[in-house]
Design a protein around this motif. Structure first.
Motif, PDB file in Angstrom:
ATOM      1  N   VAL A 265       1.214  -0.965  -0.377  1.00 49.04           N
ATOM      2  CA  VAL A 265       0.304  -0.148  -0.191  1.00 49.04           C
ATOM      3  C   VAL A 265       0.733   1.210   0.653  1.00 49.04           C
ATOM      4  O   VAL A 265       0.387   2.151  -0.704  1.00 49.04           O
ATOM      5  CB  VAL A 265      -1.354  -0.051   0.835  1.00 49.04           C
ATOM      6  N   VAL A 266       2.128   0.981   0.864  1.00 46.90           N
ATOM      7  CA  VAL A 266       2.928   2.542   1.287  1.00 46.90           C
ATOM      8  C   VAL A 266       3.541   2.199  -0.329  1.00 46.90           C
ATOM      9  O   VAL A 266       3.644   3.453  -1.057  1.00 46.90           O
ATOM     10  CB  VAL A 266       3.802   2.482   2.333  1.00 46.90           C
ATOM     11  N   MET A 267       4.048   1.716  -1.263  1.00 49.51           N
ATOM     12  CA  MET A 267       5.455   1.428  -1.859  1.00 49.51           C
ATOM     13  C   MET A 267       4.040   2.235  -3.062  1.00 49.51           C
ATOM     14  O   MET A 267       4.611   2.643  -4.014  1.00 49.51           O
ATOM     15  CB  MET A 267       4.903   0.349  -1.972  1.00 49.51           C
ATOM     16  N   VAL A 268       2.949   1.781  -3.266  1.00 49.85           N
ATOM     17  CA  VAL A 268       2.062   2.302  -4.815  1.00 49.85           C
ATOM     18  C   VAL A 268       1.018   3.415  -4.205  1.00 49.85           C
ATOM     19  O   VAL A 268       1.077   4.691  -4.926  1.00 49.85           O
ATOM     20  CB  VAL A 268       0.112   1.311  -4.515  1.00 49.85           C
ATOM     21  N   ALA A 269       1.221   4.376  -2.890  1.00 54.78           N
ATOM     22  CA  ALA A 269       0.920   5.926  -2.684  1.00 54.78           C
ATOM     23  C   ALA A 269       1.848   6.387  -3.090  1.00 54.78           C
ATOM     24  O   ALA A 269       2.187   7.510  -3.741  1.00 54.78           O
ATOM     25  CB  ALA A 269       0.253   5.728  -1.340  1.00 54.78           C
ATOM     26  N   GLY A 270       2.760   6.077  -2.759  1.00 53.58           N
ATOM     27  CA  GLY A 270       4.411   6.574  -3.019  1.00 53.58           C
ATOM     28  C   GLY A 270       4.323   6.987  -4.764  1.00 53.58           C
ATOM     29  O   GLY A 270       4.886   8.036  -4.957  1.00 53.58           O
ATOM     30  N   GLU A 271       4.155   6.052  -5.569  1.00 53.54           N
ATOM     31  CA  GLU A 271       4.304   5.613  -6.972  1.00 53.54           C
ATOM     32  C   GLU A 271       3.062   7.099  -7.622  1.00 53.54           C
ATOM     33  O   GLU A 271       3.576   7.908  -8.082  1.00 53.54           O
ATOM     34  CB  GLU A 271       4.421   4.744  -7.354  1.00 53.54           C
ATOM     35  N   PHE A 272       2.393   6.792  -7.077  1.00 54.74           N
ATOM     36  CA  PHE A 272       1.204   7.630  -7.535  1.00 54.74           C
ATOM     37  C   PHE A 272       1.696   9.283  -7.248  1.00 54.74           C
ATOM     38  O   PHE A 272       1.343   9.989  -8.095  1.00 54.74           O
ATOM     39  CB  PHE A 272      -0.397   7.891  -6.790  1.00 54.74           C
ATOM     40  N   ARG A 273       2.009   8.644  -6.153  1.00 53.24           N
ATOM     41  CA  ARG A 273       2.612  10.838  -5.918  1.00 53.24           C
ATOM     42  C   ARG A 273       3.147  11.080  -6.907  1.00 53.24           C
ATOM     43  O   ARG A 273       4.412  12.181  -6.842  1.00 53.24           O
ATOM     44  CB  ARG A 273       2.903  10.106  -4.311  1.00 53.24           C
ATOM     45  N   ASP A 274       5.080  10.396  -7.200  1.00 49.61           N
ATOM     46  CA  ASP A 274       5.635  10.696  -8.450  1.00 49.61           C
ATOM     47  C   ASP A 274       5.321  10.867  -9.036  1.00 49.61           C
ATOM     48  O   ASP A 274       5.710  11.248 -10.229  1.00 49.61           O
ATOM     49  CB  ASP A 274       6.696   9.167  -7.881  1.00 49.61           C
ATOM     50  N   VAL A 275       4.508   9.818  -9.346  1.00 47.12           N
ATOM     51  CA  VAL A 275       3.537  10.223 -11.163  1.00 47.12           C
ATOM     52  C   VAL A 275       2.618  11.409 -11.034  1.00 47.12           C
ATOM     53  O   VAL A 275       3.361  12.332 -12.130  1.00 47.12           O
ATOM     54  CB  VAL A 275       3.163   8.910 -11.692  1.00 47.12           C
ATOM     55  N   TRP A 276       2.312  11.615 -10.209  1.00 50.37           N
ATOM     56  CA  TRP A 276       1.083  13.164  -9.704  1.00 50.37           C
ATOM     57  C   TRP A 276       2.852  13.882 -10.053  1.00 50.37           C
ATOM     58  O   TRP A 276       2.247  15.493 -11.294  1.00 50.37           O
ATOM     59  CB  TRP A 276       0.243  13.153  -8.951  1.00 50.37           C
ATOM     60  N   GLU A 277       3.493  14.020  -9.563  1.00 54.34           N
ATOM     61  CA  GLU A 277       4.410  14.686  -8.956  1.00 54.34           C
ATOM     62  C   GLU A 277       5.383  15.151 -10.176  1.00 54.34           C
ATOM     63  O   GLU A 277       5.563  16.482 -10.906  1.00 54.34           O
ATOM     64  CB  GLU A 277       5.911  14.674  -8.172  1.00 54.34           C
ATOM     65  N   ARG A 278       6.154  14.287 -10.992  1.00 60.66           N
ATOM     66  CA  ARG A 278       6.386  13.926 -12.771  1.00 60.66           C
ATOM     67  C   ARG A 278       4.773  15.105 -14.099  1.00 60.66           C
ATOM     68  O   ARG A 278       5.809  16.068 -14.456  1.00 60.66           O
ATOM     69  CB  ARG A 278       6.282  13.319 -13.431  1.00 60.66           C
ATOM     70  N   THR A 279       3.902  14.616 -14.041  1.00 59.23           N
ATOM     71  CA  THR A 279       3.263  15.587 -14.352  1.00 59.23           C
ATOM     72  C   THR A 279       2.768  17.194 -13.966  1.00 59.23           C
ATOM     73  O   THR A 279       2.412  17.875 -14.908  1.00 59.23           O
ATOM     74  CB  THR A 279       1.729  14.716 -14.076  1.00 59.23           C
ATOM     75  N   ASN A 280       2.798  17.355 -12.686  1.00 59.40           N
ATOM     76  CA  ASN A 280       2.612  18.299 -12.345  1.00 59.40           C
ATOM     77  C   ASN A 280       3.451  19.903 -12.584  1.00 59.40           C
ATOM     78  O   ASN A 280       4.396  20.578 -13.381  1.00 59.40           O
ATOM     79  CB  ASN A 280       2.155  18.290 -10.754  1.00 59.40           C
ATOM     80  N   GLN A 281       5.265  19.043 -12.820  1.00 58.12           N
ATOM     81  CA  GLN A 281       6.206  19.430 -12.441  1.00 58.12           C
ATOM     82  C   GLN A 281       6.588  20.046 -14.754  1.00 58.12           C
ATOM     83  O   GLN A 281       6.709  21.122 -14.917  1.00 58.12           O
ATOM     84  CB  GLN A 281       7.455  18.712 -12.748  1.00 58.12           C
ATOM     85  N   GLN A 282       5.666  18.985 -15.063  1.00 58.53           N
ATOM     86  CA  GLN A 282       5.729  18.753 -17.030  1.00 58.53           C
ATOM     87  C   GLN A 282       4.771  20.162 -17.094  1.00 58.53           C
ATOM     88  O   GLN A 282       5.202  20.911 -17.979  1.00 58.53           O
ATOM     89  CB  GLN A 282       4.967  17.250 -17.689  1.00 58.53           C
ATOM     90  N   GLN A 283       3.230  20.142 -16.837  1.00 58.46           N
ATOM     91  CA  GLN A 283       2.880  21.137 -16.459  1.00 58.46           C
ATOM     92  C   GLN A 283       3.669  22.439 -16.080  1.00 58.46           C
ATOM     93  O   GLN A 283       2.352  23.273 -16.417  1.00 58.46           O
ATOM     94  CB  GLN A 283       1.413  20.757 -15.758  1.00 58.46           C
ATOM     95  N   SER A 284       3.758  22.157 -15.166  1.00 57.72           N
ATOM     96  CA  SER A 284       4.285  23.719 -14.040  1.00 57.72           C
ATOM     97  C   SER A 284       5.057  24.624 -15.482  1.00 57.72           C
ATOM     98  O   SER A 284       5.895  25.834 -16.141  1.00 57.72           O
ATOM     99  CB  SER A 284       5.131  24.062 -13.372  1.00 57.72           C
ATOM    100  N   ILE A 285       6.070  23.596 -15.530  1.00 56.84           N
ATOM    101  CA  ILE A 285       7.253  23.492 -17.048  1.00 56.84           C
ATOM    102  C   ILE A 285       6.390  24.663 -17.594  1.00 56.84           C
ATOM    103  O   ILE A 285       6.436  25.445 -19.334  1.00 56.84           O
ATOM    104  CB  ILE A 285       8.014  22.236 -17.490  1.00 56.84           C
ATOM    105  N   GLN A 286       5.389  23.534 -18.721  1.00 55.93           N
ATOM    106  CA  GLN A 286       4.841  24.371 -20.353  1.00 55.93           C
ATOM    107  C   GLN A 286       4.273  25.370 -19.699  1.00 55.93           C
ATOM    108  O   GLN A 286       3.545  26.614 -20.590  1.00 55.93           O
ATOM    109  CB  GLN A 286       3.704  23.632 -20.766  1.00 55.93           C
ATOM    110  N   LEU A 287       3.764  25.570 -17.907  1.00 57.66           N
ATOM    111  CA  LEU A 287       2.665  27.182 -18.238  1.00 57.66           C
ATOM    112  C   LEU A 287       3.737  27.518 -17.512  1.00 57.66           C
ATOM    113  O   LEU A 287       3.252  29.545 -18.438  1.00 57.66           O
ATOM    114  CB  LEU A 287       1.952  26.527 -16.889  1.00 57.66           C
ATOM    115  N   ALA A 288       5.340  28.420 -17.923  1.00 54.20           N
ATOM    116  CA  ALA A 288       6.105  28.725 -17.757  1.00 54.20           C
ATOM    117  C   ALA A 288       6.310  29.521 -18.560  1.00 54.20           C
ATOM    118  O   ALA A 288       6.125  30.674 -19.450  1.00 54.20           O
ATOM    119  CB  ALA A 288       7.605  28.536 -17.129  1.00 54.20           C
ATOM    120  N   TYR A 289       6.442  28.550 -19.717  1.00 52.97           N
ATOM    121  CA  TYR A 289       6.885  28.539 -21.126  1.00 52.97           C
ATOM    122  C   TYR A 289       5.501  30.259 -21.523  1.00 52.97           C
ATOM    123  O   TYR A 289       6.108  30.708 -22.064  1.00 52.97           O
ATOM    124  CB  TYR A 289       6.840  27.761 -22.193  1.00 52.97           C
TER     125      TYR A 289
END
Length: 433
Positions: A102-126
């Motif tokens: 459960v902890v591993m799944v939750a951690g992986e979910f957070r990492d995917v969300w963080e990468r997506t969020n970071q990519q969208q932040s870069i696009q928004l900044a551009y």
């Protein structure tokens, strides 16, 4: 005070590990203090200590959450081995493996969300950066456009008005030599061409002669090898940075304007080093080129009277050729009319004399009083303006004599729209011979 609670990626690394240790320690210590009999909550249906690693995984991702849950489990085993916990405490290995997953799944979910969020932040900044640049450029262009409108509101760039001003200004000079007219000529180009830095130079044998006869701003020394100057002498017309020949080299000039007559003789040249950016549009360059051509003719010929007699016909011929040349090169409409009185009487003379008095500003007339023939050159006149002029002739005739042109036996023998080919032009200028 600035907080990093909602932005985990901005939290310092030391603080992250401090939080991991803190939540793991709480998950390990609180059950020992408050539920020593069943520290794993096996009797309660849910192992509450796993919430610590779960929160760490959700906040800081897979690696931190996995380290936290492993530390919790190892810590619990060590507590059992050290007899701090009851050795009889049940350690359900299946439940613990499930909690790890459960902890591993939750951690992986957070990492995917963080990468997506970071990519969208870069696009928004551009996109934000592009929008900011676009907004600045838009306001700059809008401001420039407003200034242009304000300037043009009080001064319309009319080709007809500018040529009228050229003729009047040059005609007022006592001596129409290039050196004595230099200041007047350059001021006209500054006014109508939005020129900020330029010099007027004399030309001999297709060579720029120094020093400048007139200038605005501090001009550098001209070079006859400059690509813009070379293109001007080669093409015998105005050239700008848009010209393919001029753009092939590095020129220090924006525009080169030859003062050229109808015979392609260059008497002088205006070299422009700095001009307002909107002045490089096609209609402004055409205006400057036509002005230069008219000035070249005015400097070449002493006659400025737009109503000429038969003795002045050579100049009239040159003006007809000039109008045809401008019509070909710059698509500027012009018309030629030949008005002939077949029956000469007092009424026809009165009307023909009135027509010469009612001349339009730029029109050039050749009037043969003896034969009652009037040749009319109408520069910058399109088909509609020519038809309007013919209608006004009929109205004037009716008002002055009470008869129509047809009743007075006055005909418009020739109506020609420029441009025409060389053979037609030769016949046209020979009409009055």
């Amino acid at each position: 005070m600035k907080t990093h609670f909602l932005r985990p990626r901005d939290v310092p690394e030391l603080q992250i590990w401090a939080e991991v240790c803190f939540f793991t320690a709480l998950a390990l210590g609180l059950p020992v203090l408050f539920n020593a009999e069943d520290p794993y909550w096996t009797q309660g249906g849910f192992s509450w200590p796993v919430l610590g690693p779960l929160l760490v995984a959700l906040r800081y991702g897979f690696s931190k959450g996995f380290i936290s849950i492993l530390t919790l489990l190892v810590g619990q085993l060590l507590l059992i081995q050290s007899n701090i916990l009851d050795p009889q405490s049940e350690f359900n290995i299946n439940a613990m493996i499930g909690y790890i997953i459960v902890v591993m799944v939750a951690g992986e979910f957070r990492d995917v969300w963080e990468r997506t969020n970071q990519q969208q932040s870069i696009q928004l900044a551009y996109v934000s950066d592009r929008l900011e640049k676009f907004t600045r450029q838009y306001h700059l262009i809008s401001s420039s456009h407003d200034r242009i409108e304000q300037m043009l509101a009080g001064h319309t760039l009319s080709l007809r008005e500018s040529l009228q001003a050229v003729r009047e200004s040059i005609g007022k000079l006592k001596e129409r030599r290039l050196d004595s007219a230099a200041e007047v000529i350059l001021n006209l180009f500054i006014e109508y061409g939005s020129i900020e830095k330029a010099g007027l130079y004399k030309v001999e044998n297709d060579k720029i002669q120094e020093p400048a006869l007139a200038s605005v701003g501090k001009m550098s020394e001209p070079s006859n090898s400059d690509p813009l100057i070379a293109a001007m002498f080669d093409e015998k017309e105005l050239v700008s940075l848009k010209n393919p020949k001029a753009s092939s080299g590095d020129s220090k000039y924006h525009i080169a304007i030859p003062l050229i007559d109808v015979n392609d003789t260059i008497y002088g040249a205006i070299l422009v080093e700095k001009v307002k950016f909107f002045a490089l549009k096609e209609n402004t360059l055409t205006l400057l080129a036509v002005m230069a051509g008219h000035i070249g003719d005015l400097l070449r010929h002493e006659i400025t009277n737009p109503i000429m007699t038969r003795e002045e016909s050579p100049y009239f011929k040159r003006q007809v050729k000039h109008a045809n040349k401008e019509a070909k090169r710059y698509k500027i409409p012009s018309h030629f009319l030949k008005v002939n009185a077949l029956s000469i009487n007092d009424e026809s003379r009165r009307l023909m004399e009135y027509l010469t008095e009612a001349r339009r500003g730029l029109d050039i007339y050749l009037y043969d009083n003896e034969k009652q023939v009037l040749l009319i050159l109408m520069p910058l006149a399109d088909e509609l303006e020519k038809d309007g002029f013919v209608m006004r002739m009929n109205s004037w005739c009716k008002e002055r004599t009470g008869k129509t042109l047809q009743e007075l036996d006055i005909i418009i023998e020739q109506e020609v729209a420029f441009p025409v080919n060389k053979d037609e032009l030769s016949k046209l200028v020979a009409l009055h011979d």
